[in-house]
Design a protein around this motif. Sequence first.
Motif, PDB file in Angstrom:
ATOM      1  N   PRO A 135       7.613   3.773  10.634  1.00 31.89           N
ATOM      2  CA  PRO A 135       6.888   2.829  10.715  1.00 31.89           C
ATOM      3  C   PRO A 135       5.815   2.304   9.771  1.00 31.89           C
ATOM      4  O   PRO A 135       5.489   1.288   9.841  1.00 31.89           O
ATOM      5  CB  PRO A 135       5.627   3.031  11.904  1.00 31.89           C
ATOM      6  N   ASP A 136       5.675   3.891   9.244  1.00 28.01           N
ATOM      7  CA  ASP A 136       5.370   2.930   7.635  1.00 28.01           C
ATOM      8  C   ASP A 136       6.215   2.892   6.716  1.00 28.01           C
ATOM      9  O   ASP A 136       5.164   2.865   5.653  1.00 28.01           O
ATOM     10  CB  ASP A 136       4.133   3.974   7.550  1.00 28.01           C
ATOM     11  N   CYS A 137       7.016   2.739   6.777  1.00 30.38           N
ATOM     12  CA  CYS A 137       8.023   2.782   5.525  1.00 30.38           C
ATOM     13  C   CYS A 137       8.748   1.146   5.719  1.00 30.38           C
ATOM     14  O   CYS A 137       8.123   0.479   6.912  1.00 30.38           O
ATOM     15  CB  CYS A 137       9.117   3.819   5.092  1.00 30.38           C
TER      16      CYS A 137
ATOM     17  N   TRP B 181       1.121  -1.098  -0.525  1.00 26.56           N
ATOM     18  CA  TRP B 181       0.102   0.311   0.200  1.00 26.56           C
ATOM     19  C   TRP B 181       1.139   1.189  -0.195  1.00 26.56           C
ATOM     20  O   TRP B 181       0.894   2.091  -0.961  1.00 26.56           O
ATOM     21  CB  TRP B 181      -1.205  -0.269   0.844  1.00 26.56           C
ATOM     22  N   ASN B 182       1.650   1.389   0.790  1.00 27.47           N
ATOM     23  CA  ASN B 182       2.466   2.661   1.680  1.00 27.47           C
ATOM     24  C   ASN B 182       3.847   3.111  -0.370  1.00 27.47           C
ATOM     25  O   ASN B 182       3.576   3.840  -0.361  1.00 27.47           O
ATOM     26  CB  ASN B 182       3.113   2.502   2.559  1.00 27.47           C
ATOM     27  N   CYS B 183       4.142   1.821  -0.156  1.00 24.17           N
ATOM     28  CA  CYS B 183       5.454   1.264  -1.210  1.00 24.17           C
ATOM     29  C   CYS B 183       4.642   1.605  -2.594  1.00 24.17           C
ATOM     30  O   CYS B 183       5.628   2.850  -3.392  1.00 24.17           O
ATOM     31  CB  CYS B 183       6.314   0.587  -0.729  1.00 24.17           C
ATOM     32  N   LEU B 184       3.998   1.087  -2.977  1.00 26.72           N
ATOM     33  CA  LEU B 184       3.736   0.553  -3.987  1.00 26.72           C
ATOM     34  C   LEU B 184       2.363   1.308  -4.671  1.00 26.72           C
ATOM     35  O   LEU B 184       2.122   1.159  -5.948  1.00 26.72           O
ATOM     36  CB  LEU B 184       3.708  -1.078  -4.347  1.00 26.72           C
ATOM     37  N   THR B 185       2.083   1.799  -3.806  1.00 26.21           N
ATOM     38  CA  THR B 185       0.881   1.921  -4.505  1.00 26.21           C
ATOM     39  C   THR B 185       0.529   4.115  -4.043  1.00 26.21           C
ATOM     40  O   THR B 185       0.557   4.743  -4.862  1.00 26.21           O
ATOM     41  CB  THR B 185      -1.224   1.392  -3.065  1.00 26.21           C
TER      42      THR B 185
ATOM     43  N   LYS C 156      10.431  10.260   1.509  1.00 28.70           N
ATOM     44  CA  LYS C 156       9.247  10.252   2.105  1.00 28.70           C
ATOM     45  C   LYS C 156       8.662  11.345   1.201  1.00 28.70           C
ATOM     46  O   LYS C 156       6.807  11.044   0.325  1.00 28.70           O
ATOM     47  CB  LYS C 156       8.334  10.360   3.128  1.00 28.70           C
ATOM     48  N   ALA C 157       8.404  13.190   1.195  1.00 27.74           N
ATOM     49  CA  ALA C 157       7.568  14.066   0.257  1.00 27.74           C
ATOM     50  C   ALA C 157       7.607  13.376  -1.424  1.00 27.74           C
ATOM     51  O   ALA C 157       6.586  14.158  -2.274  1.00 27.74           O
ATOM     52  CB  ALA C 157       8.170  14.882   0.738  1.00 27.74           C
ATOM     53  N   LEU C 158       8.521  13.679  -1.755  1.00 29.14           N
ATOM     54  CA  LEU C 158       8.298  12.440  -3.175  1.00 29.14           C
ATOM     55  C   LEU C 158       7.744  11.397  -2.755  1.00 29.14           C
ATOM     56  O   LEU C 158       7.258  11.101  -4.882  1.00 29.14           O
ATOM     57  CB  LEU C 158       9.974  12.479  -3.209  1.00 29.14           C
ATOM     58  N   GLY C 159       7.354  10.591  -2.617  1.00 25.85           N
ATOM     59  CA  GLY C 159       6.365   9.059  -2.157  1.00 25.85           C
ATOM     60  C   GLY C 159       7.240   8.490  -2.514  1.00 25.85           C
ATOM     61  O   GLY C 159       7.224   7.334  -2.362  1.00 25.85           O
ATOM     62  N   ILE C 160       8.702   8.857  -1.776  1.00 27.07           N
ATOM     63  CA  ILE C 160       9.277   6.803  -1.497  1.00 27.07           C
ATOM     64  C   ILE C 160       9.633   6.590  -0.053  1.00 27.07           C
ATOM     65  O   ILE C 160       9.783   7.528   1.099  1.00 27.07           O
ATOM     66  CB  ILE C 160      11.107   7.304  -1.606  1.00 27.07           C
ATOM     67  N   TYR C 161       9.046   4.885  -0.067  1.00 24.89           N
ATOM     68  CA  TYR C 161       8.430   3.979   0.764  1.00 24.89           C
ATOM     69  C   TYR C 161       9.585   3.491   1.676  1.00 24.89           C
ATOM     70  O   TYR C 161       8.760   2.491   2.700  1.00 24.89           O
ATOM     71  CB  TYR C 161       7.645   4.347   1.231  1.00 24.89           C
TER      72      TYR C 161
END
Length: 343
Positions: free
Chosen positions: A170-172, A92-96, A141-146
């Motif tokens: 914890p969300d990465c 979810w966080n990384c790939l979506t 993270k602001a760019l979308g890297i998780y």
Amino acid sequence: MAQDNTAAYRRMLVEGVIDRSLRAIQDDPRRGLRKLVDMGADCATGRLQKRFLRMAQDMLENEDSPYYDMVVSAVEAVDHHKIKTFGINFGWNCLTVGAGQIRDYEKTHGNNVPWELTLHIGSGPHDMDAQEYAALLGQAKALGIYTYFLFPDAGGAAMQTALLLAESEPDCDFFLFLPAGSPAEDARLRQLDNVLIAVDCSGAGWREAALSLREAGCLYAVYRRYASRKEAEDIASGLWAERILPFAGMVAICVAGPDCSMADARRVYRYALDARLQQRYPMLIADLYLDSLATDICISDDSCFAGVLPDGVLTEFRDGHEAGTRDSVRTAPLAELLRRFAK
């Protein structure tokens, strides 16, 4: 606030589905796994999710697939909370969510953004400290890297920085590559649910470290570095996979060294890709750099890799290996440095 509540509710629903699916896989591995994959394919929204799950559906049509054994072994051995946390973060966080942010940013700014960031963490007096790395992750993270690949050196300060980063985000998801011969008994490390621990099979006691992580219910992998043609041929022959198979987790990762040629990197990647497609082993073989670049293409149509050395120097993938540039995250924001990867 409403968006935060909605995201929390959706995550709670997904966790419930995964809980039921893990129990179903234990009771009836083939039926339970196929049902989970089919459900994921029906609900997938991201294009990388859809592609991955369609490929998984095709693979699981083979009733004798060793991937059934791989998943059942993981469900039986790995703490279920770790499976849920790492899996949801990744899917979810990384790939979506993160992938969507990356595509939006690239469309607006005209340069590529990597889906993951590789961080080499040092313990020297002139190396970046924990505060600098934490600030860097905020920019990423602001760019979308998780997703983060962490390579701490053998110094204790580097490992503490790596653990602090994983604890604070914890969300990465973090792939933490332990230095050769490094012990894997750290209590903080084993408690983290968003970390996959990779053990260097060139170090002394790596088999014992891998088995201890399995017994502790941790997500773990085995990895090796390669640079010469002989080392690449050893991997491509399948001999390495056979040697590590009794001790490996779900993934075995090949990491090209600084002297690796493009020809040898491609040789290892072709072998890894063929091993996955042919379902040769009850584990996945991956090449760190070329698989990362292939994933990036799925997210945003162009390949992009970026890393950071202990002193802050930005790296890129060049000529078969990771190489430093003239840029530094200590002198310019990450977003500005990534402009070098123009579309």
